[in-house]
Design a protein around this motif. Structure first.
Motif, PDB file in Angstrom:
ATOM      1  N   ASP A 185     -49.058 -12.186  24.204  1.00 46.72           N
ATOM      2  CA  ASP A 185     -49.772 -10.926  24.069  1.00 46.72           C
ATOM      3  C   ASP A 185     -49.176  -9.813  24.919  1.00 46.72           C
ATOM      4  O   ASP A 185     -49.636  -8.681  24.863  1.00 46.72           O
ATOM      5  CB  ASP A 185     -51.260 -11.114  24.396  1.00 46.72           C
ATOM      6  CG  ASP A 185     -51.474 -11.668  25.804  1.00 46.72           C
ATOM      7  OD1 ASP A 185     -50.836 -12.688  26.125  1.00 46.72           O
ATOM      8  OD2 ASP A 185     -52.268 -11.094  26.545  1.00 46.72           O
ATOM      9  N   PHE A 194     -56.395  -3.052  15.699  1.00 48.62           N
ATOM     10  CA  PHE A 194     -56.590  -4.101  16.695  1.00 48.62           C
ATOM     11  C   PHE A 194     -55.499  -4.057  17.766  1.00 48.62           C
ATOM     12  O   PHE A 194     -55.765  -4.168  18.959  1.00 48.62           O
ATOM     13  CB  PHE A 194     -56.607  -5.478  16.026  1.00 48.62           C
ATOM     14  CG  PHE A 194     -56.872  -6.607  16.971  1.00 48.62           C
ATOM     15  CD1 PHE A 194     -58.169  -7.010  17.239  1.00 48.62           C
ATOM     16  CD2 PHE A 194     -55.826  -7.290  17.590  1.00 48.62           C
ATOM     17  CE1 PHE A 194     -58.420  -8.052  18.110  1.00 48.62           C
ATOM     18  CE2 PHE A 194     -56.068  -8.336  18.463  1.00 48.62           C
ATOM     19  CZ  PHE A 194     -57.372  -8.711  18.727  1.00 48.62           C
ATOM     20  N   GLY A 195     -54.244  -3.882  17.318  1.00 41.80           N
ATOM     21  CA  GLY A 195     -53.124  -3.914  18.243  1.00 41.80           C
ATOM     22  C   GLY A 195     -53.136  -2.774  19.234  1.00 41.80           C
ATOM     23  O   GLY A 195     -52.624  -2.901  20.352  1.00 41.80           O
ATOM     24  N   LEU A 242     -44.224  -7.799  20.410  1.00 43.66           N
ATOM     25  CA  LEU A 242     -43.461  -8.187  19.228  1.00 43.66           C
ATOM     26  C   LEU A 242     -44.446  -8.661  18.157  1.00 43.66           C
ATOM     27  O   LEU A 242     -44.587  -9.858  17.902  1.00 43.66           O
ATOM     28  CB  LEU A 242     -42.471  -9.298  19.582  1.00 43.66           C
ATOM     29  CG  LEU A 242     -41.235  -8.866  20.373  1.00 43.66           C
ATOM     30  CD1 LEU A 242     -40.490 -10.077  20.912  1.00 43.66           C
ATOM     31  CD2 LEU A 242     -40.315  -8.030  19.492  1.00 43.66           C
ATOM     32  N   PRO A 243     -45.179  -7.739  17.552  1.00 46.95           N
ATOM     33  CA  PRO A 243     -46.176  -8.138  16.561  1.00 46.95           C
ATOM     34  C   PRO A 243     -45.524  -8.836  15.361  1.00 46.95           C
ATOM     35  O   PRO A 243     -44.393  -8.521  15.003  1.00 46.95           O
ATOM     36  CB  PRO A 243     -46.824  -6.818  16.145  1.00 46.95           C
ATOM     37  CG  PRO A 243     -45.842  -5.764  16.511  1.00 46.95           C
ATOM     38  CD  PRO A 243     -45.121  -6.276  17.720  1.00 46.95           C
ATOM     39  N   MET A 244     -46.261  -9.784  14.803  1.00 47.54           N
ATOM     40  CA  MET A 244     -45.676 -10.638  13.763  1.00 47.54           C
ATOM     41  C   MET A 244     -46.613 -10.750  12.577  1.00 47.54           C
ATOM     42  O   MET A 244     -47.831 -10.817  12.738  1.00 47.54           O
ATOM     43  CB  MET A 244     -45.419 -12.021  14.389  1.00 47.54           C
ATOM     44  CG  MET A 244     -44.906 -13.073  13.430  1.00 47.54           C
ATOM     45  SD  MET A 244     -44.088 -14.420  14.366  1.00 47.54           S
ATOM     46  CE  MET A 244     -43.912 -15.662  13.080  1.00 47.54           C
ATOM     47  N   ALA A 257     -48.942  -1.736  15.260  1.00 45.58           N
ATOM     48  CA  ALA A 257     -49.161  -2.206  16.625  1.00 45.58           C
ATOM     49  C   ALA A 257     -48.049  -1.683  17.531  1.00 45.58           C
ATOM     50  O   ALA A 257     -46.924  -1.493  17.079  1.00 45.58           O
ATOM     51  CB  ALA A 257     -49.205  -3.730  16.652  1.00 45.58           C
ATOM     52  N   LEU A 312     -55.440 -11.727   8.246  1.00 44.92           N
ATOM     53  CA  LEU A 312     -56.328 -10.647   8.644  1.00 44.92           C
ATOM     54  C   LEU A 312     -57.569 -11.286   9.246  1.00 44.92           C
ATOM     55  O   LEU A 312     -57.939 -12.409   8.897  1.00 44.92           O
ATOM     56  CB  LEU A 312     -56.708  -9.801   7.430  1.00 44.92           C
ATOM     57  CG  LEU A 312     -55.576  -9.001   6.782  1.00 44.92           C
ATOM     58  CD1 LEU A 312     -56.109  -8.199   5.605  1.00 44.92           C
ATOM     59  CD2 LEU A 312     -54.900  -8.083   7.778  1.00 44.92           C
ATOM     60  N   PHE A 313     -58.260 -10.565  10.142  1.00 49.13           N
ATOM     61  CA  PHE A 313     -59.486 -11.094  10.734  1.00 49.13           C
ATOM     62  C   PHE A 313     -60.624 -10.838   9.758  1.00 49.13           C
ATOM     63  O   PHE A 313     -61.029  -9.692   9.563  1.00 49.13           O
ATOM     64  CB  PHE A 313     -59.745 -10.424  12.084  1.00 49.13           C
ATOM     65  CG  PHE A 313     -58.541 -10.437  12.983  1.00 49.13           C
ATOM     66  CD1 PHE A 313     -57.831 -11.614  13.188  1.00 49.13           C
ATOM     67  CD2 PHE A 313     -58.082  -9.295  13.598  1.00 49.13           C
ATOM     68  CE1 PHE A 313     -56.701 -11.642  14.000  1.00 49.13           C
ATOM     69  CE2 PHE A 313     -56.957  -9.302  14.409  1.00 49.13           C
ATOM     70  CZ  PHE A 313     -56.262 -10.488  14.604  1.00 49.13           C
ATOM     71  N   ARG A 340     -55.549  -2.138  23.292  1.00 50.24           N
ATOM     72  CA  ARG A 340     -55.210  -2.335  24.691  1.00 50.24           C
ATOM     73  C   ARG A 340     -54.498  -1.120  25.282  1.00 50.24           C
ATOM     74  O   ARG A 340     -54.296  -1.051  26.486  1.00 50.24           O
ATOM     75  CB  ARG A 340     -54.290  -3.549  24.771  1.00 50.24           C
ATOM     76  CG  ARG A 340     -54.390  -4.322  26.066  1.00 50.24           C
ATOM     77  CD  ARG A 340     -53.564  -5.581  25.916  1.00 50.24           C
ATOM     78  NE  ARG A 340     -53.573  -6.403  27.087  1.00 50.24           N
ATOM     79  CZ  ARG A 340     -52.971  -7.584  27.141  1.00 50.24           C
ATOM     80  NH1 ARG A 340     -52.352  -8.050  26.076  1.00 50.24           N
ATOM     81  NH2 ARG A 340     -53.000  -8.312  28.226  1.00 50.24           N
ATOM     82  N   ARG A 373     -50.721  -3.686   9.534  1.00 56.54           N
ATOM     83  CA  ARG A 373     -51.281  -3.942  10.858  1.00 56.54           C
ATOM     84  C   ARG A 373     -50.179  -4.209  11.875  1.00 56.54           C
ATOM     85  O   ARG A 373     -50.216  -3.741  13.016  1.00 56.54           O
ATOM     86  CB  ARG A 373     -52.226  -5.153  10.773  1.00 56.54           C
ATOM     87  CG  ARG A 373     -52.876  -5.522  12.058  1.00 56.54           C
ATOM     88  CD  ARG A 373     -53.859  -6.656  11.880  1.00 56.54           C
ATOM     89  NE  ARG A 373     -53.203  -7.921  11.578  1.00 56.54           N
ATOM     90  CZ  ARG A 373     -53.841  -9.091  11.499  1.00 56.54           C
ATOM     91  NH1 ARG A 373     -55.154  -9.131  11.654  1.00 56.54           N
ATOM     92  NH2 ARG A 373     -53.197 -10.189  11.231  1.00 56.54           N
ATOM     93  N   THR A 374     -49.172  -4.970  11.445  1.00 58.58           N
ATOM     94  CA  THR A 374     -48.060  -5.298  12.337  1.00 58.58           C
ATOM     95  C   THR A 374     -47.238  -4.063  12.662  1.00 58.58           C
ATOM     96  O   THR A 374     -46.846  -3.843  13.804  1.00 58.58           O
ATOM     97  CB  THR A 374     -47.188  -6.373  11.668  1.00 58.58           C
ATOM     98  OG1 THR A 374     -48.011  -7.498  11.381  1.00 58.58           O
ATOM     99  CG2 THR A 374     -46.050  -6.794  12.550  1.00 58.58           C
ATOM    100  N   ASP A 411     -60.698  -1.823  11.578  1.00 57.02           N
ATOM    101  CA  ASP A 411     -60.653  -2.537  12.861  1.00 57.02           C
ATOM    102  C   ASP A 411     -59.462  -3.487  12.910  1.00 57.02           C
ATOM    103  O   ASP A 411     -58.849  -3.674  13.968  1.00 57.02           O
ATOM    104  CB  ASP A 411     -61.954  -3.324  13.088  1.00 57.02           C
ATOM    105  CG  ASP A 411     -63.089  -2.406  13.512  1.00 57.02           C
ATOM    106  OD1 ASP A 411     -62.814  -1.243  13.869  1.00 57.02           O
ATOM    107  OD2 ASP A 411     -64.252  -2.844  13.474  1.00 57.02           O
TER     108      ASP A 411
END
Lengths: 365, 246, 365, 246
Positions: free
Chosen positions: C65, C90-91, C69-71, C143, C78-79, C94, C139-140, C86
């Motif tokens: 985390d 998500f990424g 390097l989002p994958m 991030a 997906l959640f 933070r 999404r990736t 959302d």
């Protein structure tokens, strides 16, 4: 899947004849076999006949276990708790001792020929999927029968395993004394196992002939796509054929529908043949994917049978790429992926098509 | 898993495992043979074994056809029947025992019918023990077998029919052998539940030595006056539970 | 699947460069991505670096985390309990409020462009598989990242849905300011999404170049088969090339192994080219499946580049049939099923092959 | 299904359903309100509700981390722990009660420790009721949640990590919401088992009005002197069972 489908199929299959039922998903292939086998009931008022026996219709119903129409399914459905031999002779159990003994000997001989003699006492649940598929067909062929039904017997197998299974089954069928009906999606099944083809579309028989006839001159969109050809309606006059950019026939094959969605409206287009067509008038024009060559820029060969087009879609077939052209003709052209990369054949790219008129099949509609 | 979650997870294990360990540790093993052959434990053990076995046999005879129907049929009303027969699974056994008492008791509808016809009363007899065990244990057999029937479908049966097997042959040679593992599992579960039955038994059949006092009922009684015997009997039942689980 | 594989891969991917990792199943594509992402740990003593950061090696370990390097995986992942929005932001959660707000705006804009604006508040569990696959990549891409990893993002989709997904993703990648590494089995993914290709074989990098270089001149058996070519080792001298009947390189692609099993030993064979090869000496000869034409009997064109052979295997590719020839060259030829039926191209049948020398690619080995 | 199999299948349904129907039919509904507000039933009902709820809360707090470890971890010894914590599932509750008594009783190892430290005895208190309920009911929660953890795997968690989510965020926003349905199901099951608990309760906690006399224990007692109240209380518990099932 309880589904209501109106079936209209009337085909005669002689002893030793092997009929392949082909058609897109939901065309009714499996329904026909299940009705014949007695596993499903036809709607009241309809009739299902096999030979001279009315199986269902006018209030007559013959139970599945009394029809003598053994069937193989898309899954092998061997009885996993029985031995291989007990599976193979299961069908003969009802026919008395001597019949059972004969079947046992035939089963043992067939196992030996397959090189599977050592499996005779093994539980069927322990076999590989390829062995199971072959033995499921063998079990069906060994059962007392007035006809044999195969429903995509190799569809669950890998390419190579299916090839082995096909060649194993090929030999038995040549000696089968009763008619065989085979539902399949695979043109390799048709090549290896069938003598005749019946094309179903939405429950209706649309073409019936020998394998060669149907492959050479398909008359429906599904049949053409099954044997890998593009089919167009046209009008011939001397050496010229005016080809309409639309597909004939009802839209049912899935991949065709997808192409239709991405295809811009296409105008008519004239192909000049090297010799006259057999007769003037409406014709079908069948085009093989190899008849067309794609170029990144206009080729130098001259103006005939060359046109500029855009790429409507690309699709992967193994390591080949199938390029679908836009106007004037929604032709599908198979090229090596390396070629597609060189052409930059992405959707929307401009390419030049060139057709070889000698490789077109033109025949009366 | 974050490290601090080890605390509750570990506590959970201790809560569940400690009592069993303590019981096994405190059991007076040297005297086990003597205590087991004391007539209370011996009689209760014998009664438990044969009532549970009878109840399991009855459950299998009645439950397999029911599971078959629930698992393969397509009739309407199946959902309702499934709900009704699984109620005993979540019903407190005491309530089950009470329901049985209100049904088969002398003044009750079925009870008085039996009294008039055969001149016997059902509650507080060995038959009542078996009935109570069937009532609480059969749903386990039905539910687990129904799943097996449903998972199998009728694929093999269809193939067997087209090959010319008549329906009875198909059931005997194809359906039944295919169900063996599920049947054995269901029977083990059913037997384990029957042998451990307490609430419905004590309510419907009472605690009469050699007649209705099964091992769990006897343990409850022994806790009052013979802790050593209770411990040995309890350890015995833990052993049975582990055997069923493995 | 815990599996031990020795990886030896050293590739530089610049910002805006998009590297496709290709190789057969088990070649290590996914392993490379998971090591980079920090989801798996490398064996002690080995090292994984990304840019100037040593991610694993010499006792240093950066948590997944914290790597940026989002994958994206072969399944969208997906959640399902979160809304689409959302999921997409998500990424950024933070990275502080302003970053999150920016990401939110970018996500909304991208959804609008896709025509999926109405899905913004929908739970991700309700999306179709095609929508999920596209949004997983989005999404990736949204991030915070020093690089983006895609592991066969469209492999679970149908042909047509995958085509739509590919064209949707295509646009975003052109603006991606960081390197991208994409593992894929699909040559269409490579055509649409990659600028460079790295070919892995059994964990080892065997070829690395631009997409065009690798497609034109593959130097390994897998790379050739990936771009749809047959590759042979040969020796050139003037206009003649002596072609060895064996495949070069290690055997790893699955379909090649199958062919090898059914292929009789093949002798060397001479191809006469129309012009000289660039240099005398050892060469690779790459043959496209369309370079060869099959005939049922000997064609009249003359003796050059024509030979008699038997069919070693047939395989179905969509509606085309891939015929593998036996000696002298184990060439694979794609023909329409109709043509295969006309040729009677069953395993064991005799056919005549004719090669078009102008469509061979000959280059120094 | 051959026609003659209807006989056993139908019998099975009658055996399981008839007692419930008779009980509901014979319950004196007009007097229900009065009987329910009689102090025995009312006290027992209240005690049952809050002990079962407390026991379920404790089970969730301890059981969720345990299920997480069992469902996602790959440590050795997991198989043994899984076996040990599922023993109470098949153990007769009376034996469980006996084991608890031998562990937490005044003369017992843990019991005397508690007595020395805090000056309280555990058995035959409300705490004993809760402990008994946790012991028999928590395994249901653990087993059903463990399956859910196992089925989910760590796919979503991996994706969330590469996107930059720290482990606690990932657990809170990804893992826990995904488990909601399984968690609710497990809690319902756990609560139903706790509320119906009888064997372990009566052995370990006895039957002291307002202190340890839960509804099932009260029904057992009422059967001896107030059939009408027993019927109403039993019907109430059937209602609870159906609600949990649906």
């Amino acid at each position: 899947m309880p589904r209501s489908l109106r079936l209209d199929v009337d085909v005669e299959v002689g002893p030793g004849e092997r009929l392949a039922l082909v058609g897109s998903n939901g065309a009714g292939k499996t329904s026909v076999l299940r009705l014949l086998a007695g596993l499903d009931r036809a709607a009241p008022g309809s009739s299902v006949t096999s030979g001279r026996t009315v199986l269902v219709g006018d209030g007559v119903h013959v139970r599945a276990d009394e029809r003598r129409l053994p069937m193989t399914f898309a899954e092998p459905r061997l009885f996993p708790t029985m031995t291989v031999l007990d599976n193979l002779v299961f069908g003969a159990a009802r026919s008395g001792r001597s019949q059972a003994a004969t079947t046992r000997l035939r089963a043992l001989a067939a196992l030996d020929t397959l090189g599977l003699g050592h499996l005779v006492g093994r539980r069927a649940g322990e076999l590989s999927s390829g062995q199971s598929a072959v033995l499921a067909v063998l079990r069906t062929v060994l059962a007392p029968a007035v006809g044999v039904l195969l429903d995509e017997p190799f569809s669950s197998l890998d390419t190579e395993v299916a090839a082995d299974a096909r060649s194993a089954v090929h030999g038995w069928l040549d000696q089968l004394p009763v008619p065989l009906v085979l539902a399949t999606h695979s043109v390799l099944d048709v090549m290896a196992l069938a003598t005749h083809v019946a094309v179903l579309d939405d429950g209706v028989l649309v073409q019936h002939g020998t394998v060669d006839e149907v492959a050479r001159r398909p008359t429906s969109r599904f049949a053409a796509s099954f044997v890998g050809l593009d089919l167009f309606a046209g009008h011939s006059h001397g050496t010229e054929v005016l080809v309409d950019g639309t597909f004939p026939g009802p839209a049912s094959a899935r991949s065709d529908r997808a192409v239709a969605a991405t295809r811009p409206p296409a105008g008519p287009w004239t192909v000049r043949l090297s010799s006259s067509t057999p007769a003037d008038g409406p014709v079908w024009v069948a085009v093989a994917p190899r008849a067309t060559t794609l170029h990144a820029s206009r080729p130098a060969d001259g103006p005939r049978n060359i046109w500029e087009t855009t790429v409507a879609a690309v699709e992967q077939l193994g390591a080949a790429v199938r390029v679908t052209c836009a106007a004037p003709l929604p032709l599908r052209v198979d090229v090596a992926a390396a070629t597609a990369i060189r052409l930059g054949a992405r959707p929307g790219a401009t390419v030049w098509g060139q057709i070889d008129p000698s490789s077109l099949e033109v025949y009366p509609a | 898993m974050p490290a601090w979650l080890w605390l509750p997870a570990g506590t959970a294990v201790v809560v569940l495992v400690l009592p069993l360990v303590v019981l096994l540790a405190r059991t007076p093993w040297p005297d086990a043979i003597t205590l087991l052959s004391s007539s209370t434990v011996r009689d209760a053990f014998a009664l438990s074994l044969w009532t549970a076995t009878t109840a399991t046999a009855v459950s299998a005879l009645l439950g397999v056809p029911l599971a078959w129907w629930l698992g393969t049929g397509t009739s309407r009303g199946q959902g309702l029947v499934r709900l009704l027969v699984t109620i005993p699974l979540v019903l407190p056994p005491v309530v089950g025992g009470a329901a049985l008492l209100f049904t088969y008791g002398r003044g009750a509808p079925v009870g008085s019918l039996v009294w008039n016809l055969a001149g016997v009363t059902v509650p507080f007899t060995t038959a009542a023990v078996v009935i109570a065990q069937v009532f609480v244990a059969m749903p386990f057999l039905v539910v687990s077998l129904e799943g097996a029937f449903r998972a199998r479908g009728v694929l093999l049966e269809e193939a067997a029919l087209t090959l010319g097997g008549d329906p009875w042959t198909v059931f005997r040679r194809v359906t039944l052998p295919g169900l063996r593992p599920a049947l054995l599992g269901g029977i083990a579960l059913c037997w384990a539940r029957a042998v451990g039955e307490f609430g419905a038994t004590i309510t419907f059949a009472g605690s009469i030595r050699s007649v209705t006092q099964t091992l769990p009922v006897a343990i409850d009684e022994l806790l009052g006056h013979d802790l050593d015997a209770a411990m040995v009997a309890s350890s015995l039942m833990i052993g049975l539970a582990v055997v069923v689980l493995v």
